[in-house]
Design a protein around this motif. Structure first.
Motif, short mmCIF file in Angstrom:
data_model
loop_
_atom_site.label_atom_id
_atom_site.label_comp_id
_atom_site.label_asym_id
_atom_site.label_seq_id
_atom_site.Cartn_x
_atom_site.Cartn_y
_atom_site.Cartn_z
N ASP A 40 0.83 -1.21 0.00
CA ASP A 40 0.00 0.00 0.00
C ASP A 40 0.86 1.26 0.00
OD1 ASP A 40 -2.41 -1.21 -0.19
OD2 ASP A 40 -2.79 -1.28 1.97
N THR A 87 -1.24 5.01 5.32
CA THR A 87 -1.41 3.56 5.31
C THR A 87 -1.78 3.04 6.70
OG1 THR A 87 0.20 3.45 3.52
CG2 THR A 87 -0.28 1.39 4.66
N LYS A 110 -5.39 3.67 6.99
CA LYS A 110 -6.14 2.73 6.14
C LYS A 110 -6.25 1.36 6.81
CE LYS A 110 -6.12 0.43 1.72
NZ LYS A 110 -5.36 0.04 0.55
N GLN A 150 -11.63 6.59 5.51
CA GLN A 150 -10.53 6.55 6.48
C GLN A 150 -11.03 6.89 7.88
OE1 GLN A 150 -7.46 9.13 4.96
NE2 GLN A 150 -6.61 7.51 3.70
N THR A 187 -12.68 4.03 9.53
CA THR A 187 -11.72 3.03 10.01
C THR A 187 -11.16 3.39 11.38
OG1 THR A 187 -11.03 2.82 7.72
CG2 THR A 187 -9.65 1.74 9.33
#
Ligand code: SF4
Ligand code: SF4
Length: 247
Positions: free
Chosen positions: A34, A120, A123, A215, A218
């Protein structure tokens, strides 16, 4: 006679003082992929001499156990365990000042690479990202729902104890002070400036299309729900306003 081998490549990486389960190698690969597949990666990492100029000029390296040279070396040598380990804490020490990028003889941008690692981490819903962003939930709420980062009513002595005693001077009659500003769009206290309803709704589309809301979901589901409610309400308000104009 059989010998047990230890290699540099570990099958799992775990934290001996945490209850979190170890992370397997496939996930480490996924995380690196990623970072590496981002379009900015090849512009920001051209090689590394390990010269340390970036660390010598990095303000964060003076105060924390943090070195941009070390981070760049981890990426350059594709040290998956080290990359994951750095994402637990070290990458969050960077101040994103980009002094390193201005000085690197290879034209690398260690600060830019760190930004990719942070994105990342978000994510992948890493605990480090949640912990770092949690104290900023009020700022994120304001930013995502209005486009304003800080609003005058957030600047209080209670909210910013670390700003010292002088912050209380602006704890005065804020609405009166704001009305003294010549620009009418600044006569607000709940937002830094008045945001047009249509602009707000356009901004929500940008957050959706660029993956910002994904995002946010998450890392903070509660905040995501609150912001979704605000967005629905503003979109309805805009529809009502448009209907009124048609009548
Ligand atoms: S300044 Fe550039 S080449 Fe030198 S260690 Fe830092 S990233 Fe590597
Ligand atoms: S951008 Fe980050 S790594 Fe680079 S000099 Fe600034 S604080 Fe250091």
């Amino acid at each position: 006679m059989s010998h047990s081998h230890t290699t540099r490549v570990q099958q799992f990486i775990g934290d001996p003082v945490s209850d979190n389960p170890p992370v397997d190698r496939e996930e480490l690969k996924e995380i690196f992929k990623d970072i590496q597949s981002d379009i900015r990666y090849d512009h920001e990492l051209n090689g590394c001499l390990n010269c340390g100029i970036c660390t010598a000029t990095c303000p964060a390296a003076h105060y924390y156990d943090f070195s941009p040279r070390e981070i760049v070396q981890l990426l350059w040598t594709e040290n998956l365990e080290g990359i994951y380990d750095a994402m637990q804490e070290k990458i969050w020490a960077c101040a994103q000042c980009y002094t390193c990028a201005a000085r690197c003889p290879f034209g690398n941008s260690p600060g830019g690479l760190i930004m990719l690692m942070r994105e990342t981490a978000i994510k992948h819903g890493m605990e480090s990202a949640k912990n770092v962003l949690r104290p900023f939930s009020r700022v994120m709420l304001k930013l995502i729902s209005t486009g304003n980062q800080l609003s005058p009513d957030m600047i209080t002595a209670d909210g910013f104890a670390d700003w010292g005693p002088n912050v209380s001077k602006i704890d005065a009659p804020l609405d009166v002070l704001r009305k003294a500003i010549p620009l009418p769009t600044l006569h607000t206290t709940k937002t830094a400036w008045e945001v047009n309803l249509k602009t707000s709704v356009e901004l929500y589309t940008i957050w959706e299309e660029t993956g910002v809301l994904d995002q946010l979901e998450t890392i903070d589901e509660n905040l995501f729900d609150v912001i979704l409610d605000i967005m629905d309400e503003k979109r309805e308000d805009l529809e009502d306003w448009n209907d009124e104009q048609d009548d």
